[in-house]
Design a protein around this motif. Structure first.
Motif, PDB file in Angstrom:
ATOM      1  N   ALA A  80      20.336  41.115   7.062  1.00  0.00           N
ATOM      2  CA  ALA A  80      21.014  42.029   7.814  1.00  0.00           C
ATOM      3  C   ALA A  80      20.340  43.848   7.361  1.00  0.00           C
ATOM      4  O   ALA A  80      20.199  44.254   8.502  1.00  0.00           O
ATOM      5  CB  ALA A  80      22.450  42.131   8.013  1.00  0.00           C
ATOM      6  N   ARG A  81      20.623  44.152   6.424  1.00  0.00           N
ATOM      7  CA  ARG A  81      20.330  45.084   5.566  1.00  0.00           C
ATOM      8  C   ARG A  81      18.768  45.500   5.818  1.00  0.00           C
ATOM      9  O   ARG A  81      18.587  46.417   5.864  1.00  0.00           O
ATOM     10  CB  ARG A  81      20.505  45.140   4.169  1.00  0.00           C
ATOM     11  CG  ARG A  81      22.157  45.212   3.473  1.00  0.00           C
ATOM     12  CD  ARG A  81      22.221  44.824   1.829  1.00  0.00           C
ATOM     13  NE  ARG A  81      23.150  45.004   2.224  1.00  0.00           N
ATOM     14  CZ  ARG A  81      24.210  44.456   0.842  1.00  0.00           C
ATOM     15  NH1 ARG A  81      23.048  44.178  -0.836  1.00  0.00           N
ATOM     16  NH2 ARG A  81      25.354  45.087   0.634  1.00  0.00           N
ATOM     17  N   ALA A  82      17.693  44.396   5.529  1.00  0.00           N
ATOM     18  CA  ALA A  82      16.991  44.938   5.618  1.00  0.00           C
ATOM     19  C   ALA A  82      16.236  45.150   7.220  1.00  0.00           C
ATOM     20  O   ALA A  82      15.609  46.306   7.157  1.00  0.00           O
ATOM     21  CB  ALA A  82      15.818  43.535   6.233  1.00  0.00           C
ATOM     22  N   GLU A  83      16.723  45.196   7.994  1.00  0.00           N
ATOM     23  CA  GLU A  83      17.155  45.730   9.863  1.00  0.00           C
ATOM     24  C   GLU A  83      17.433  46.939  10.244  1.00  0.00           C
ATOM     25  O   GLU A  83      16.756  47.346  11.080  1.00  0.00           O
ATOM     26  CB  GLU A  83      17.589  44.329  10.910  1.00  0.00           C
ATOM     27  CG  GLU A  83      17.475  42.828  10.611  1.00  0.00           C
ATOM     28  CD  GLU A  83      16.025  42.695  11.498  1.00  0.00           C
ATOM     29  OE1 GLU A  83      15.234  44.008  12.224  1.00  0.00           O
ATOM     30  OE2 GLU A  83      15.156  41.966  10.895  1.00  0.00           O
ATOM     31  N   TYR A  84      18.712  46.932   9.492  1.00  0.00           N
ATOM     32  CA  TYR A  84      19.234  48.516   9.318  1.00  0.00           C
ATOM     33  C   TYR A  84      18.100  49.575   8.364  1.00  0.00           C
ATOM     34  O   TYR A  84      18.092  50.138   9.341  1.00  0.00           O
ATOM     35  CB  TYR A  84      20.287  48.076   8.248  1.00  0.00           C
ATOM     36  CG  TYR A  84      21.145  49.823   8.066  1.00  0.00           C
ATOM     37  CD1 TYR A  84      21.465  50.590   8.932  1.00  0.00           C
ATOM     38  CD2 TYR A  84      20.509  50.109   6.578  1.00  0.00           C
ATOM     39  CE1 TYR A  84      22.134  51.795   8.450  1.00  0.00           C
ATOM     40  CE2 TYR A  84      21.624  51.962   6.589  1.00  0.00           C
ATOM     41  CZ  TYR A  84      21.995  52.158   7.356  1.00  0.00           C
ATOM     42  OH  TYR A  84      22.535  53.803   7.186  1.00  0.00           O
ATOM     43  N   PHE A  85      17.412  49.350   7.569  1.00  0.00           N
ATOM     44  CA  PHE A  85      16.640  49.998   6.396  1.00  0.00           C
ATOM     45  C   PHE A  85      15.248  50.297   7.082  1.00  0.00           C
ATOM     46  O   PHE A  85      15.111  51.101   7.830  1.00  0.00           O
ATOM     47  CB  PHE A  85      16.608  49.360   5.412  1.00  0.00           C
ATOM     48  CG  PHE A  85      17.642  49.735   4.543  1.00  0.00           C
ATOM     49  CD1 PHE A  85      17.929  50.390   3.979  1.00  0.00           C
ATOM     50  CD2 PHE A  85      17.842  48.185   3.317  1.00  0.00           C
ATOM     51  CE1 PHE A  85      19.175  51.018   2.869  1.00  0.00           C
ATOM     52  CE2 PHE A  85      18.858  48.992   2.892  1.00  0.00           C
ATOM     53  CZ  PHE A  85      19.641  49.590   2.649  1.00  0.00           C
ATOM     54  N   ILE A  86      15.146  49.238   8.223  1.00  0.00           N
ATOM     55  CA  ILE A  86      13.645  49.425   9.106  1.00  0.00           C
ATOM     56  C   ILE A  86      14.207  50.482  10.028  1.00  0.00           C
ATOM     57  O   ILE A  86      13.258  50.878  10.099  1.00  0.00           O
ATOM     58  CB  ILE A  86      13.586  48.033   9.631  1.00  0.00           C
ATOM     59  CG1 ILE A  86      12.787  47.149   8.348  1.00  0.00           C
ATOM     60  CG2 ILE A  86      12.310  48.500  10.825  1.00  0.00           C
ATOM     61  CD1 ILE A  86      11.963  46.007   9.346  1.00  0.00           C
TER      62      ILE A  86
END
Length: 484
Positions: free
Chosen positions: A430-436
Motif C-alpha cells: 500500500a505504501r508503494a502505491e502511495y509513493f507512486i
C-alpha cells in the motif's frame, strides 16, 4: 487575504505549466492540432499527472471524503456542459485558508479550502471552477507552449517555478519570485495573458449557465476579490499579467445580463461544506459554538436556519458536545433522512463518542442504497477502526481502492490500517502505491522490494510473488523512461 487573492489569480494563468516537468521543447512533436501544433491531448494528460504528483508531494491536502466528493460532483457537473474534449479529471483540495483555485493540463482541478471560506454561494464557487475548466478546454497550456517556442520559454520557466511555490507553500515566497520574473515581461505576453483570462471568463460563464448556475455570480465573486485586495498594503505584482480590473468585472456583469432568465435556488449542500471548513479552522471551539448558536437564533429564512443548524451540529461535534450535536442534527435528518452528508455527519458523531457499532449499524442501510459511495465507505471504515476491527477495515479499504485507485489519501490510510492489522507485506504494498501517486518512484520501488522479500522468506503464494516481481519490473521500466 491579499496573498490568497494573489495566488488565485496567478494560478489562473495556464500557459506556464510545461517547464516543471522538464519536457524538452525539441522532443515535442508537431501534431497539427487545431489549437496547438506542439502538444497533444495525451501529452497534456501525462504532464498533468506529473504536476498532480508534485502537488500531492509538496502540499498538505485535505482527506475529508465529503469535501472531496463535493468538489468532484460539482466539477463533473460543470464538465458535462463544458467544451472539454478529454473529461478525465483529477482533484485535490489543499489545506490552506488562502483563496486559490487552479487547473493544470490534463484535467487537474485544485482548490484551497480558502475558496470554500470566501465563495459565499455555490454559484460563486462554480464561477471559479467554470473559469478553470475553460482554461483546460481551450488548451491555454498548449497555446502557451507555442508562445514559448516563439522565444518566451525562459520567462515561462521562471513563472512556473513561482506558481508551484505558491500552490504548495508560503505564497509570499512565490509572489517575490514572480515579481523578479515579471521584470522581463513583454507587451506580447501581457496581451496573451489578458486574452486567456477574457476567454476563460466568457466560456466559464457559458458553462455555468448551461449547468444551471447563475452566471451573474462570476462578477459577484470578482467584485469580492477586488474589494478585499483594495485594503492591501501594496498591489500584487501578478496584476501585471493577470489584471482583475473594474472593466473585466463590468464585462462579466454585462455578459450575465444577456443570458435568458432562470430561477436559481441556493444550494444547502454547499453551505454544509463551508461549515465543515469553518469548523476545521476554528481554534476556539467554544467560541465557535456560541457564534453558531447566535447565528441559528437570528436566522430569518428556512434556508439559513437549516444551514446554520448544520453548522451548529458540527460546532458541537468539534467541541466534543456529542449529545448536543446529535440533537441539533436530528431535525435535519428527519427532513432529509437519506442525505449522505447528514448521514455521514451522524455516523461521525457516533464514532467520536465511542459508539462505533452504532455508527456501523446506522451506515449499513445507506451503503446498501449507495454501494461504494466514498463518504459512506470512509465513515464505515472509521467506525471499524475505532472498533479495532482492523482486518475488516483493511479489507474494505482495499476493495475501495478499485473504485478510487488514484486516491493517495486512501492508499496512505490503507497502509496504516494494514499496519494495525499486522500484515506487513500489505503495508509495504500500500505504501508503494502511495509513493507512486506522489511521484516518489524510488521509495515505491523500495517498498515493493520489502514486500517481495517478506513473501519469499515466508514461502508465500507463488502467484503473489510473481505479481510483485512483475510490478517491480513495470516500475523499473517507468523509472528508465522518466530518466531517459
Amino acid at each position: 487575504m491579499n496573498n490568497g487573492f494573489r495566488t488565485f489569480c496567478t494560478l489562473m494563468f495556464f500557459g506556464i505549466m510545461m517547464p516543471v516537468f522538464s519536457v524538452a521543447q525539441s522532443t515535442l512533436p508537431s501534431l497539427g492540432d487545431r489549437i496547438s501544433g506542439t502538444v497533444s491531448l495525451g501529452q497534456e494528460y501525462q504532464l498533468g499527472q506529473q504536476f498532480l504528483s508534485q502537488i500531492r508531494r509538496s502540499a498538505h491536502t485535505i482527506p475529508d471524503a465529503l469535501l472531496n466528493n463535493y468538489l468532484e460532483n460539482i466539477s463533473f457537473k460543470l464538465a458535462a456542459h463544458s467544451q472539454l474534449q478529454d473529461r478525465r479529471l483529477s482533484f485535490v483540495i489543499i489545506d490552506s485558508e488562502e483563496i486559490n483555485a487552479f487547473a493544470a493540463p490534463g484535467g487537474i482541478i485544485g482548490v484551497n479550502t480558502g475558496l470554500f471560506l470566501n465563495a459565499r454561494t455555490e454559484a460563486e464557487f462554480a464561477s471559479v471552477m467554470g473559469h478553470e475548466l475553460a482554461h483546460v478546454s481551450q488548451r491555454h497550456f498548449a497555446r502557451g507552449i507555442d508562445q514559448a517556442q516563439a522565444g518566451r520559454f525562459g520567462q515561462l520557466a521562471g513563472l512556473l517555478a513561482s506558481v508551484l511555490i505558491m500552490a504548495t507553500s508560503d505564497s509570499r515566497q512565490g509572489a517575490a519570485a514572480i515579481g523578479a520574473v515579471q521584470g522581463l515581461a513583454m507587451d506580447q505576453q501581457l496581451r496573451f495573458s489578458r486574452s486567456n483570462e477574457t476567454e476563460a471568463d466568457r466560456i466559464g460563464q457559458d458553462t455555468m449557465y448551461a449547468a444551471g448556475f447563475d452566471p451573474a455570480a462570476q462578477a459577484g465573486m470578482y467584485e469580492q476579490l477586488l474589494a478585499e485586495n483594495r485594503f492591501g498594503r501594496r498591489p500584487p505584482e501578478f496584476l501585471l499579467t493577470h489584471p482583475l480590473t473594474e472593466r473585466r468585472i463590468a464585462e462579466s456583469r454585462g455578459r450575465a445580463g444577456r443570458y435568458p432568465p432562470k430561477n436559481y435556488r441556493p444550494n444547502l449542500e454547499y453551505q454544509f461544506m463551508r461549515f465543515r471548513v469553518f469548523s476545521h479552522y476554528a481554534q476556539d471551539k467554544e467560541a465557535l459554538v456560541a457564534d453558531m448558536e447566535q447565528q441559528l437564533a437570528i436566522s430569518t429564512s428556512l434556508f439559513s436556519r437549516e444551514a446554520n443548524r448544520y453548522g451548529l451540529a458540527v460546532a458541537y461535534w468539534e467541541n466534543e458536545q456529542f449529545a448536543e450535536a446529535e440533537s441539533a442534527l436530528a431535525p435535519l435528518l428527519e427532513k432529509y433522512p437519506n442525505r449522505i452528508s447528514l448521514v455521514v455527519t451522524q455516523a461521525e458523531i457516533y464514532t467520536r463518542q465511542n459508539e462505533p457499532r452504532r455508527a456501523m449499524q446506522y451506515l449499513v442501510r445507506h451503503l446498501e442504497i449507495n454501494p461504494n459511495n466514498h463518504p459512506l465507505t470512509m465513515a464505515y471504515v472509521e467506525a471499524l477502526q475505532e472498533e479495532r476491527a482492523y482486518n475488516e477495515a483493511a479489507a474494505m479499504l482495499s476493495a475501495h481502492t478499485r473504485n478510487r485507485e488514484n486516491d493517495h489519501h486512501l492508499w496512505f490510510q490503507l497502509a496504516e490500517t494494514w499496519g494495525q492489522a499486522g500484515n506487513i507485506s500489505q503495508v509495504h504494498q500500500a505504501r508503494a502505491e502511495y509513493f507512486i501517486l506522489i511521484g516518489d518512484l524510488g521509495s515505491a520501488h523500495e517498498q515493493l522490494r520489502f514486500a517481495l522479500r517478506i513473501e519469499s522468506d515466508s514461502d508465500g503464494n507463488a502467484s503473489e510473488q510473481a505479481r510483485l516481481q512483475q510490478k517491480i519490473r513495470d516500475l523499473e521500466s517507468r523509472q528508465r523512461a522518466l530518466n531517459g
